[in-house]
Design a protein around this motif. Sequence first.
Motif, PDB file in Angstrom:
ATOM      1  N   LEU A 128      15.186   2.165   4.059  1.00 54.29           N
ATOM      2  CA  LEU A 128      13.769   2.327   3.714  1.00 54.29           C
ATOM      3  C   LEU A 128      13.648   3.422   2.670  1.00 54.29           C
ATOM      4  O   LEU A 128      13.873   4.597   2.958  1.00 54.29           O
ATOM      5  CB  LEU A 128      12.971   2.722   4.959  1.00 54.29           C
ATOM      6  CG  LEU A 128      13.141   1.831   6.192  1.00 54.29           C
ATOM      7  CD1 LEU A 128      12.290   2.362   7.343  1.00 54.29           C
ATOM      8  CD2 LEU A 128      12.762   0.389   5.880  1.00 54.29           C
ATOM      9  N   THR A 129      13.284   3.022   1.462  1.00 55.29           N
ATOM     10  CA  THR A 129      13.156   4.002   0.378  1.00 55.29           C
ATOM     11  C   THR A 129      11.855   3.806  -0.386  1.00 55.29           C
ATOM     12  O   THR A 129      11.628   4.431  -1.412  1.00 55.29           O
ATOM     13  CB  THR A 129      14.335   3.856  -0.613  1.00 55.29           C
ATOM     14  OG1 THR A 129      14.347   2.497  -1.095  1.00 55.29           O
ATOM     15  CG2 THR A 129      15.669   4.148   0.050  1.00 55.29           C
ATOM     16  N   GLY A 130      11.002   2.915   0.134  1.00 56.17           N
ATOM     17  CA  GLY A 130       9.803   2.525  -0.615  1.00 56.17           C
ATOM     18  C   GLY A 130      10.147   1.268  -1.397  1.00 56.17           C
ATOM     19  O   GLY A 130      11.170   1.213  -2.072  1.00 56.17           O
ATOM     20  N   ALA A 131       9.290   0.243  -1.283  1.00 56.47           N
ATOM     21  CA  ALA A 131       9.640  -1.071  -1.845  1.00 56.47           C
ATOM     22  C   ALA A 131       9.383  -1.118  -3.348  1.00 56.47           C
ATOM     23  O   ALA A 131       8.593  -1.909  -3.845  1.00 56.47           O
ATOM     24  CB  ALA A 131       8.863  -2.159  -1.121  1.00 56.47           C
ATOM     25  N   LYS A 132      10.072  -0.259  -4.089  1.00 58.02           N
ATOM     26  CA  LYS A 132       9.881  -0.214  -5.534  1.00 58.02           C
ATOM     27  C   LYS A 132      10.808  -1.227  -6.195  1.00 58.02           C
ATOM     28  O   LYS A 132      12.026  -1.122  -6.075  1.00 58.02           O
ATOM     29  CB  LYS A 132      10.185   1.194  -6.048  1.00 58.02           C
ATOM     30  CG  LYS A 132       9.689   1.420  -7.459  1.00 58.02           C
ATOM     31  CD  LYS A 132       9.785   2.867  -7.875  1.00 58.02           C
ATOM     32  CE  LYS A 132       9.031   3.035  -9.185  1.00 58.02           C
ATOM     33  NZ  LYS A 132       8.534   4.378  -9.366  1.00 58.02           N
ATOM     34  N   GLY A 133      10.206  -2.202  -6.886  1.00 60.39           N
ATOM     35  CA  GLY A 133      10.988  -3.188  -7.620  1.00 60.39           C
ATOM     36  C   GLY A 133      11.820  -4.096  -6.737  1.00 60.39           C
ATOM     37  O   GLY A 133      12.798  -4.697  -7.177  1.00 60.39           O
ATOM     38  N   GLN A 165       1.874   1.744  -3.000  1.00 57.97           N
ATOM     39  CA  GLN A 165       2.548   0.679  -2.249  1.00 57.97           C
ATOM     40  C   GLN A 165       4.078   0.794  -2.315  1.00 57.97           C
ATOM     41  O   GLN A 165       4.767   0.562  -1.331  1.00 57.97           O
ATOM     42  CB  GLN A 165       2.115  -0.678  -2.794  1.00 57.97           C
ATOM     43  CG  GLN A 165       2.658  -1.838  -1.988  1.00 57.97           C
ATOM     44  CD  GLN A 165       2.755  -3.108  -2.814  1.00 57.97           C
ATOM     45  OE1 GLN A 165       1.986  -3.302  -3.762  1.00 57.97           O
ATOM     46  NE2 GLN A 165       3.687  -3.956  -2.460  1.00 57.97           N
ATOM     47  N   ASP A 166       4.586   1.174  -3.489  1.00 56.84           N
ATOM     48  CA  ASP A 166       6.043   1.176  -3.655  1.00 56.84           C
ATOM     49  C   ASP A 166       6.683   2.476  -3.172  1.00 56.84           C
ATOM     50  O   ASP A 166       7.875   2.684  -3.353  1.00 56.84           O
ATOM     51  CB  ASP A 166       6.433   0.869  -5.097  1.00 56.84           C
ATOM     52  CG  ASP A 166       5.863   1.869  -6.076  1.00 56.84           C
ATOM     53  OD1 ASP A 166       5.217   2.844  -5.624  1.00 56.84           O
ATOM     54  OD2 ASP A 166       6.057   1.681  -7.290  1.00 56.84           O
ATOM     55  N   ARG A 167       5.899   3.341  -2.608  1.00 55.50           N
ATOM     56  CA  ARG A 167       6.518   4.538  -2.023  1.00 55.50           C
ATOM     57  C   ARG A 167       5.948   4.894  -0.651  1.00 55.50           C
ATOM     58  O   ARG A 167       6.022   6.023  -0.217  1.00 55.50           O
ATOM     59  CB  ARG A 167       6.434   5.728  -2.978  1.00 55.50           C
ATOM     60  CG  ARG A 167       5.046   6.170  -3.359  1.00 55.50           C
ATOM     61  CD  ARG A 167       5.215   7.321  -4.345  1.00 55.50           C
ATOM     62  NE  ARG A 167       3.964   7.893  -4.787  1.00 55.50           N
ATOM     63  CZ  ARG A 167       3.573   9.127  -4.486  1.00 55.50           C
ATOM     64  NH1 ARG A 167       4.299   9.894  -3.717  1.00 55.50           N
ATOM     65  NH2 ARG A 167       2.443   9.595  -4.950  1.00 55.50           N
ATOM     66  N   THR A 168       5.399   3.882   0.005  1.00 52.20           N
ATOM     67  CA  THR A 168       4.886   4.105   1.362  1.00 52.20           C
ATOM     68  C   THR A 168       5.845   3.481   2.378  1.00 52.20           C
ATOM     69  O   THR A 168       6.382   2.397   2.145  1.00 52.20           O
ATOM     70  CB  THR A 168       3.482   3.481   1.502  1.00 52.20           C
ATOM     71  OG1 THR A 168       2.613   4.130   0.585  1.00 52.20           O
ATOM     72  CG2 THR A 168       2.933   3.665   2.914  1.00 52.20           C
ATOM     73  N   ILE A 169       6.078   4.195   3.459  1.00 53.46           N
ATOM     74  CA  ILE A 169       6.932   3.686   4.546  1.00 53.46           C
ATOM     75  C   ILE A 169       6.143   3.801   5.850  1.00 53.46           C
ATOM     76  O   ILE A 169       5.614   4.871   6.161  1.00 53.46           O
ATOM     77  CB  ILE A 169       8.253   4.485   4.647  1.00 53.46           C
ATOM     78  CG1 ILE A 169       9.022   4.394   3.312  1.00 53.46           C
ATOM     79  CG2 ILE A 169       9.117   3.954   5.800  1.00 53.46           C
ATOM     80  CD1 ILE A 169      10.242   5.298   3.225  1.00 53.46           C
ATOM     81  N   ALA A 206       9.981  -5.823   0.418  1.00 54.44           N
ATOM     82  CA  ALA A 206       9.937  -4.795   1.459  1.00 54.44           C
ATOM     83  C   ALA A 206      11.131  -4.924   2.401  1.00 54.44           C
ATOM     84  O   ALA A 206      11.546  -6.028   2.743  1.00 54.44           O
ATOM     85  CB  ALA A 206       8.636  -4.905   2.236  1.00 54.44           C
ATOM     86  N   ASN A 207      11.691  -3.791   2.792  1.00 49.04           N
ATOM     87  CA  ASN A 207      12.733  -3.770   3.819  1.00 49.04           C
ATOM     88  C   ASN A 207      12.096  -3.523   5.179  1.00 49.04           C
ATOM     89  O   ASN A 207      11.256  -2.636   5.314  1.00 49.04           O
ATOM     90  CB  ASN A 207      13.734  -2.639   3.547  1.00 49.04           C
ATOM     91  CG  ASN A 207      14.727  -3.008   2.471  1.00 49.04           C
ATOM     92  OD1 ASN A 207      14.911  -4.184   2.160  1.00 49.04           O
ATOM     93  ND2 ASN A 207      15.372  -2.007   1.889  1.00 49.04           N
ATOM     94  N   ILE A 208      12.501  -4.317   6.156  1.00 44.31           N
ATOM     95  CA  ILE A 208      11.980  -4.159   7.513  1.00 44.31           C
ATOM     96  C   ILE A 208      13.167  -3.902   8.438  1.00 44.31           C
ATOM     97  O   ILE A 208      14.162  -4.626   8.386  1.00 44.31           O
ATOM     98  CB  ILE A 208      11.270  -5.450   7.995  1.00 44.31           C
ATOM     99  CG1 ILE A 208      10.206  -5.918   7.007  1.00 44.31           C
ATOM    100  CG2 ILE A 208      10.692  -5.272   9.406  1.00 44.31           C
ATOM    101  CD1 ILE A 208       9.029  -5.003   6.857  1.00 44.31           C
ATOM    102  N   ASN A 228       3.314  -5.514   2.534  1.00 46.65           N
ATOM    103  CA  ASN A 228       4.399  -5.561   1.548  1.00 46.65           C
ATOM    104  C   ASN A 228       4.961  -4.161   1.333  1.00 46.65           C
ATOM    105  O   ASN A 228       5.051  -3.682   0.201  1.00 46.65           O
ATOM    106  CB  ASN A 228       3.867  -6.080   0.206  1.00 46.65           C
ATOM    107  CG  ASN A 228       3.716  -7.585   0.201  1.00 46.65           C
ATOM    108  OD1 ASN A 228       4.598  -8.297   0.676  1.00 46.65           O
ATOM    109  ND2 ASN A 228       2.610  -8.061  -0.338  1.00 46.65           N
ATOM    110  N   ILE A 229       5.290  -3.495   2.393  1.00 45.21           N
ATOM    111  CA  ILE A 229       5.861  -2.151   2.258  1.00 45.21           C
ATOM    112  C   ILE A 229       7.029  -2.020   3.231  1.00 45.21           C
ATOM    113  O   ILE A 229       7.139  -2.766   4.189  1.00 45.21           O
ATOM    114  CB  ILE A 229       4.827  -1.031   2.561  1.00 45.21           C
ATOM    115  CG1 ILE A 229       4.328  -1.139   4.009  1.00 45.21           C
ATOM    116  CG2 ILE A 229       3.661  -1.059   1.584  1.00 45.21           C
ATOM    117  CD1 ILE A 229       3.490   0.034   4.445  1.00 45.21           C
TER     118      ILE A 229
END
Lengths: 246, 360
Positions: free
Chosen positions: B197-202, A41-45, B205-207, A61-62
């Motif tokens: 957009l770099t992946g929503a880590k921590g 999830q935290d590295r999918t675009i 989400a960016n849109i 949530n991505i």
Amino acid sequence: MKKIFGRPRSMTDKPFHYCPGCGHGIVHRLIGEVIDELGIQDRTIGVPPVGCAVIMYHYFNIDMTEAAHGRTPAVATGIKRVHPDKVVFTYQGDGDLAAIGTGEIIHAANRGERITTIFVNNTVYGMTGGQMAPTTLLSQKTTTTPLGRDARLIGYPIKISEMLAITDGSIYIERVAVNKPANIIKAKKAIKKAFQVQLEDKGFSMVEVLSQCPVNLAMTPQKAAEWIDNTLIKTYPLGVIKDKSG
Amino acid sequence: MTEKVLMSGNGAVGEAAIQAGCRHYFGYPITPQNELTAYMAERLGELGGVFIQSESELAAINMVFGASAAGARAMTSSSSPGISLKQEGISYIAGAELPCVIVNVMRAGPGLGDITPSQADYFQAVKGGGHGDYRLITIGPASVQELYDWTARAFYLADKYRNPVMILGDGFLGQMMEPLEIRKIKELKLPPKTWALTGAKGRRANIIRTLMLKVGELEEHNKKIQNKYRRIEKELVEYEAVLTDDAEIILVAYGMCARICKESVFLLRKEGIKAGLIRPITLWPYPSAIIRKISNNVRYVLTVEMSAGQMVEDVKLAVLGRCPVYFYGRMGGGVPTSEEIVNRIKELEVQRHKGTKKKE
Ligand SMILES: Cc1ncc(C[n+]2csc(CCOP(=O)(O)OP(=O)(O)O)c2C)c(N)n1
Ligand code: SF4
């Protein structure tokens, strides 16, 4: 009490805007489940299309970005080339992918772009009100083929998956359907496999999903689901079309 | 320490992009900018960057969209027919407020035209080109050195304002060779691209989107980007003024045309005609204020372009009737000579002389 079923973590709790019986919601959920199961999830675009799924970014949530109609694979290419370590997928309808964006998808596949495409084929332009798509069946009525699609005037249903399979850059292509539980389970397996092919850095992967648009097929949701089994799969047979991942 | 080399305009643009940290280039061949595509392929290959020869200009600009959305400094280049194809993507990039650099080495049209230099894409560059209310920061350099300096600065400006920047050259400028100082590029600090957009880590989400369906939302977005454009108009206008202090006649021209006009100014001065030149460097935002100010003190203005007359409309808007505005242009690859311009001024002098006599 043990929870055995719930919303995927990679999805939001926003209710879908889709019509009753529409396949888009099912496909979204399958993508969410696969993202969860792969822990990405935290590295999918994601890159949604222009079409009924245009606001798909509300449901995940991505990180996601919009793209112009049909240019989705080019936008995804730009993202993936900046972040080769991220998982990049596109989501496209048959108008988006098989008409205005044919050039972009063929060349992304042929470049072996490490992206995954989820191609939702419902044989019509849903969002703009039920016009013919390149995938519309012969004799199928739409607002722009009121007498049914006539091959002599407008050609034949286009078989995109078969077309893309002949490019050397494509690694895995499967056609599935989301019209009944047994098919939905297979569809999820295919989507997961397509993401795995990307995770293994092998090349382009795509899942074509036959999906129901009851509104524009002018059928009840149940009839639309049956129509896929009885009619649609005669032109678009289900199954693995190409698998060079092994 | 600076390095001095002999380089083509197209090469200078490429080297400036590399020096400015651009590692992602997407383009499709078209003359007269092919040296730039080849330059990027070679340099990005050496540096381990990303070069894609796309299947079309449509794809190229949308790859730029993706790379920019992902946070990279990205560039594409083309010439007139190719830039027409990029207009769709440019509108989306402007709407999404993504930074990028777009190079147009203009050639003569309309249609396929030919591969000779032209300035006939001025309207398309500074007035929109794609759909919707948006602006490109548009730069009209006039030498190989300026192509280098402004391309490098373009990446900074694009990031600063989150706006596409267009370098508007022409086939002449792109292909000619001149000495070039490869200068070290100094930039002020920019805020991190937290929107990328770099992946929503921590984080959430960016849109990135331009579709705004909620009532009033799109109008607010438009107001916001228009406010940004007003800010750019305040902060960014640049021009060159040549012998304007005592001038009675002012030439207005940009790019290669301005270099030719400069020569005309010197020739006119030799003959005792007090001419001066205003050369807009930023074509949007346009140096209207200086042209307005000068138009109070001169007899008339002559705009010179390699087109049927496009920028002359902005000159007229700046002058607003304070003095007459005349036009001299060549089209379809024709390049005005300094003598032609001098003759045009002399014609105007005679005409005006007769005119005053008649009135008497
Ligand atoms: C350049 C451009 N042309 C046309 C449209 C209008 N348009 C929006 S969605 C769409 C068709 C979508 O159909 P499809 O891709 O099959 O997706 P669906 O709505 O069926 O899910 C069209 C033609 C547009 N947005 N942009
Ligand atoms: S129009 Fe068709 S594809 Fe679009 S939401 Fe409704 S059922 Fe789904």
